[in-house]
Enzyme design. Structure first.
Site, short mmCIF file in Angstrom:
data_model
loop_
_atom_site.label_atom_id
_atom_site.label_comp_id
_atom_site.label_asym_id
_atom_site.label_seq_id
_atom_site.Cartn_x
_atom_site.Cartn_y
_atom_site.Cartn_z
N GLY A 39 -19.31 26.61 4.25
CA GLY A 39 -18.56 25.57 4.15
C GLY A 39 -17.48 25.14 2.91
O GLY A 39 -18.77 24.66 2.41
N ARG B 233 -17.56 32.46 4.78
CA ARG B 233 -18.54 33.31 5.39
C ARG B 233 -19.12 34.38 5.90
O ARG B 233 -17.52 34.57 6.50
CB ARG B 233 -18.65 32.20 6.66
CG ARG B 233 -18.94 30.89 6.41
CD ARG B 233 -18.47 30.07 7.76
NE ARG B 233 -18.37 28.67 7.72
CZ ARG B 233 -17.57 27.29 7.90
NH1 ARG B 233 -16.32 28.09 8.09
NH2 ARG B 233 -18.07 26.28 7.34
N ASP C 191 -26.73 25.24 6.44
CA ASP C 191 -28.48 26.37 7.41
C ASP C 191 -28.18 27.63 7.04
O ASP C 191 -28.48 27.93 6.76
CB ASP C 191 -28.27 25.39 8.24
CG ASP C 191 -29.27 24.82 8.38
OD1 ASP C 191 -29.25 24.50 7.77
OD2 ASP C 191 -29.40 23.90 9.21
N THR D 252 -22.93 20.76 1.99
CA THR D 252 -22.43 20.55 3.38
C THR D 252 -21.94 19.01 3.39
O THR D 252 -22.87 18.06 3.30
CB THR D 252 -22.70 21.37 4.59
OG1 THR D 252 -22.35 20.51 5.07
CG2 THR D 252 -24.35 20.67 5.01
N ASP E 116 -21.83 17.96 6.15
CA ASP E 116 -22.20 17.19 7.71
C ASP E 116 -23.78 16.05 7.50
O ASP E 116 -23.49 15.38 8.36
CB ASP E 116 -22.09 18.23 8.12
CG ASP E 116 -21.15 19.40 8.55
OD1 ASP E 116 -19.93 18.94 8.55
OD2 ASP E 116 -21.46 20.86 8.74
N ASP F 210 -26.81 17.81 7.77
CA ASP F 210 -27.51 18.22 8.56
C ASP F 210 -28.15 18.72 8.17
O ASP F 210 -28.68 20.05 8.85
CB ASP F 210 -26.63 19.02 9.77
CG ASP F 210 -25.81 19.68 8.87
OD1 ASP F 210 -25.87 19.90 7.75
OD2 ASP F 210 -25.15 21.08 9.68
N ARG G 130 -19.43 18.83 12.73
CA ARG G 130 -20.49 19.55 13.34
C ARG G 130 -21.24 19.29 14.98
O ARG G 130 -21.07 18.30 15.04
CB ARG G 130 -21.14 20.90 12.22
CG ARG G 130 -21.28 22.32 13.10
CD ARG G 130 -22.01 23.02 12.27
NE ARG G 130 -20.81 23.44 11.18
CZ ARG G 130 -20.17 24.69 10.96
NH1 ARG G 130 -20.12 25.14 12.03
NH2 ARG G 130 -19.92 24.73 9.67
O1 F6P Z 1 -19.75 22.13 7.43
C1 F6P Z 1 -18.71 21.64 7.13
C2 F6P Z 1 -17.63 21.51 8.71
O2 F6P Z 1 -16.57 20.96 7.94
C3 F6P Z 1 -17.99 21.19 9.88
O3 F6P Z 1 -18.06 19.44 9.49
C4 F6P Z 1 -17.03 21.64 10.93
O4 F6P Z 1 -17.43 21.90 12.09
C5 F6P Z 1 -16.80 23.25 10.28
O5 F6P Z 1 -17.08 22.96 8.65
C6 F6P Z 1 -15.39 23.05 10.01
O6 F6P Z 1 -14.92 25.15 10.07
P1 F6P Z 1 -13.94 25.43 8.79
O7 F6P Z 1 -13.79 25.19 7.99
O8 F6P Z 1 -14.08 27.63 9.60
O9 F6P Z 1 -13.08 25.34 10.16
#
Ligand code: F6P
Length: 324
Positions: free
Chosen positions: A15, A76, A107, A129, A131, A133, A175
């Site tokens: 992300g 990804r 991660d 990120t 998050d 995390d 997340r």
């Molecule tokens: O890791 C960043 C994040 O925005 C998280 O907070 C969330 O769970 C996820 O990515 C959302 O992913 P996507 O952009 O694939 O919907």
């Protein structure tokens, strides 16, 4: 012979997060200052699989420090996450002659960096990120910007909740990590904050609290729910049923990932990008940059991936103490 003795590559993966561009800029500038040529890899590990790379120069990272998103794009990659994918990417790196790759992401991206290091291409990870995390680092690039965006949005929601004597349930990203919820919940004066790291019994932690504060004269309420708890629509419905207070739910979503990075994100990203290049320039790979007590340090990638995140219990207790 080229003016560059050697080269490195840089990619953003997973992300996107505000501040990734500042990190890319620092990597490119610090590398060129050390006579290293830099390849910018497009769309994360995918760019190593399909040869989507561009040579970067000092000016290709001009005017990006103030922009959210990532100029290198991100993804990804399913294909990369196979032994064949990792080998293909490593072979491509060898064909480019890069001495290492800087991987900016979370991660999942670091697991990819560990695998690429294992296949003979030294990698250095930079935590990028929203998050917050990454266990080895007290801070991840993008966290501050995302939280300030949440704050701005919740302040707007508060205006309308106050005008209508309503309760607003706001779900924020993160997340499985409750840091965005905890810190924004404190900063926006939420009556209740639900995070995945702590028990989240709605009756005692939300309903009882709303009723108790209502009894002291409060008429509008903000409840912050972390994505890792989820169910904000159901929680809103339950609050309305149990308290009789009109309640609305808002899932903030991807707005939290965009926008111009804050000063903190730009500075941390720059310091980490610089550190990553110093490591690779000294032929040190298989590392993750991290912030510890405000300083940029680095850890072995596998060690970093095995670390357990520590939730800020003190801050959580403070939040519970003052949200009355
Ligand atoms: O890791 C960043 C994040 O925005 C998280 O907070 C969330 O769970 C996820 O990515 C959302 O992913 P996507 O952009 O694939 O919907």
């Amino acid at each position: 012979m080229s003016e560059f003795a050697n080269s490195i590559a840089v990619l953003t993966s997973g992300g996107d997060a505000p501040g990734m561009n500042a990190a890319v800029r620092a990597v490119v500038r610090a590398a060129i200052n050390r006579n290293l040529q830099v390849y910018g890899v497009k769309r994360g590990y995918n760019g190593l699989l399909n040869g989507d790379v561009v040579q970067m120069n000092l000016r290709s990272v001009s005017d990006i420090i103030n922009h959210g998103g990532t100029v290198l794009y991100t993804a990804r990659s399913e294909e990369y996450n196979t032994p064949e994918g990792v080998k293909k990417a490593a072979d491509y790196c060898r064909s480019l002659g890069v001495k290492g790759v800087v991987v900016i992401g979370g991660d999942g991206s670091f697991r990819g960096a560990r695998d690429l290091s294992g296949a003979g291409i030294p990698c250095v990870g930079i935590p990028g990120t929203i998050d917050n995390d990454i266990a080895c680092s007290e801070y991840t690039i993008g966290f501050d910007t995302a939280m300030n965006t949440v704050l701005e949005m919740v302040d707007k929601i508060r205006d309308t909740a106050q005008s209508h004597d309503r309760c607003s349930v706001v779900e924020v990203m993160g997340r499985r990590c409750g840091d965005i919820a905890l810190q924004t919940g404190i900063a926006c004066g939420a009556t209740a904050i639900l995070v995945p790291e702590k028990p989240h019994d709605i009756d005692t932690m939300v309903i009882d609290k709303i009723l108790a504060t209502q009894a002291t004269g409060k008429k509008h309420f903000i409840v912050i729910v972390a994505e890792g708890v989820g169910g904000s629509a159901e929680i809103a419905k339950y609050i309305e049923e149990k308290t009789g207070i009109e309640t609305r739910a808002t899932v903030l979503g991807h707005v939290q990932r965009g926008g111009s990075p804050t000063l903190r994100d730009r500075v941390v990203a720059t310091a980490m990008g610089h550190h990553a290049v110093e490591l690779l320039a000294n032929n040190i790979g298989n590392r993750v940059c991290a912030l510890q007590n405000g300083n940029v340090v680095d850890f072995d990638i596998t060690e970093a991936l095995n670390m357990k995140r520590v939730f800020d219990e003190d801050l959580y207790n403070i939040a519970m103490d003052v949200s009355i």
